[in-house]
Design an enzyme around this catalytic site. Sequence first.
Site, PDB file in Angstrom:
ATOM      1  N   ASP A  37      -9.019  -5.595  -5.655  1.00 52.10           N
ATOM      2  CA  ASP A  37      -8.613  -4.508  -4.768  1.00 52.10           C
ATOM      3  C   ASP A  37      -9.359  -3.252  -5.192  1.00 52.10           C
ATOM      4  OD1 ASP A  37      -7.400  -2.598  -3.227  1.00 52.10           O
ATOM      5  OD2 ASP A  37      -5.346  -3.219  -3.661  1.00 52.10           O
TER       6      ASP A  37
ATOM      7  N   SER B 288       0.840  -1.192   0.000  1.00 44.80           N
ATOM      8  CA  SER B 288       0.000   0.000   0.000  1.00 44.80           C
ATOM      9  C   SER B 288       0.879   1.247   0.000  1.00 44.80           C
ATOM     10  CB  SER B 288      -0.965  -0.051   1.192  1.00 44.80           C
ATOM     11  OG  SER B 288      -2.015   0.875   1.025  1.00 44.80           O
TER      12      SER B 288
ATOM     13  N   HIS C 231      -7.169  -5.985  -1.211  1.00 38.01           N
ATOM     14  CA  HIS C 231      -6.007  -5.137  -0.998  1.00 38.01           C
ATOM     15  C   HIS C 231      -4.870  -5.898  -0.329  1.00 38.01           C
ATOM     16  CE1 HIS C 231      -3.837  -1.449  -0.763  1.00 38.01           C
ATOM     17  NE2 HIS C 231      -3.851  -1.387   0.546  1.00 38.01           N
TER      18      HIS C 231
END
Length: 612
Positions: free
Chosen positions: A333, A217, A364
């Site tokens: 995601d 991320s 994710h």
Amino acid sequence: MRFDRPFARLTLALLVLAQAYTAMAQGTPVGPVFKDGEAQVVPAFEDSDTWIRHDLWVETDFDTDGDGKPDRMHVSVTRPAQTEEGLKLPIVYVTSPYFAGVAPDVPGLFWDVRHELGELAGERAHPEVDRRVERPVISNSHIKDWVPRGYIVVHSSSPGTGLSQGAPTVGGDNESLAPKAVIDWLCGRAKGYTSIDGQETVEAYWSTGKVGMTGTSYNGTLPLAAATTGVEGLEAIIPIAPNTSYYHYYRSNGLVRSPGGYLGEDIDVLYDFIHSGNEERRAYNNATVRDGELVPGMDRRTGDYNDFWAGRDYLNDMGPMKAALLMSHGFNDWNVMPEHSYRIYHAAREKGLPAQIYYHQFGHGGPPPMRMMNRWFTRYLHGVENGVEEEARAWIVRERDDPQNPTAYPDYPHPEAQPVTLYLQGGSPGRGMLSTDSKGPKVKEILIDNYSFDGAALAKAEITNHRLIYLSPELTEDIHLSGIPEITVRMSSNKAAANLSVWLVALPWEEGRRSRITDNIITRGWADPQNHRSLSESEPLKPGEFYTVRFPLQPDDQVIPAGQQIGLMIFSSDKEFTLQPAPGTALTVDLRGTQLTLPIVGGEAAWKAATR
């Protein structure tokens, strides 16, 4: 400064000697060991009680907190004891704005999304982070994976977070230059200090000068940010679900669009969320960065692309990049969407960089299998010729497979995928049809915006005037989609502004033969019809006038099984992602000017075989 506590040095030296004598007796070297092109766990590196852990501050060449001094980044190091006796090892480096904690989720943290398009919501809350710091440990992530395999693991806190000086800029230049400075220090080109404001220096005498970066991320964004500086010594990166463009994260084809799960978040919200740095500089940072740069630059009123967003798009900065790239992302995601990885992977391939991409079918996060990461770092950090650059470019987890067992493909999209254009035949308020027949009747169909119905409810509904939906025949054979679908909508609105949302779904909605890891949403996309001519300049819609809006949906690679139908759903406000104006806006879609292009492995022949 070396590790200079006399008693600790003596203890470690004796321990290293004992391990060396044991290793010699067993006929194994005290150093990295490789087998089948992978770094192996070395017993001499495995005992965490012997690891050396210390922290320091690396000086940068920028001052973002306005104190008149170069910002220093807080860095921590974890290395095998043998590095104190002359062994040099490569580095796995992880940097993050999250290590020292984040702001609480208080009421009013996010922007209110329930207002008319083109308007602004009222002021939101600005909670402060209660900083969490434990010295000398910034983080324990990745250490157990890499130190036993013959690497040193380095962590650092991003500018304006933890004990790092400066200000968070959420994609600004300092977030690229900060890890560059740390890499420069690891390669002997920058200064490190034992304290945040002292002058006693620290040297990375245990570093080979070969650095790899990884993270998930935001932590996956920063390796790419560092790589775009072209810094010498950064040999390879493994970004996992990285945000590669803040415009693509907070906007979509001109539309103000939230990341999935965070309705009402915008770039200034993320700034508040991560700003855990020095309390004395927060007021200055808030005034100059958040209120002086982020809020005016993000232009929440129009959603247009501008210089502010262009400066936070790493695709625009890839010229100097030379690090080998292994990307990882999930096709489901809906937070950091799969386009983020594809656009960078594609650009890296065009630049001739070593690049591979790993896609799974989850949401994710989700790293590649350890074997893939190990081979990547072994090749580019240790210099072992394991042939990884000659392996398949794309690795995709098929619908029912273990993520540790991806299927190899020559590339992504699948080289045999060909565009198949599908046309619409009317059926509103029920269900229309998708086919390759472009000679359907001239039909216009109307939908009425109402954000109170979520997308799943609209897709499952037999009859509703809040969406239009068009279905393929029931598939008699599996269809393999691979690539980026594209939608063209010829539409008008009865108001000057409207949301436009598109979902590609598989029906019936019940799981049935669908995979346990793939839901009924194939892919999605959003756009602002006011940007039909230009992403950077919107224009109000003239009520009743028709416009052609063309945009890509999110990348996908999915096998739609026989027995299902592929459905194109067109609606206006998406309850999970968009602003929520008062219900009632009417969109009219001209079916003769509307079409869907799907990337199908085998092309039109495969489509005809599956729909006959």
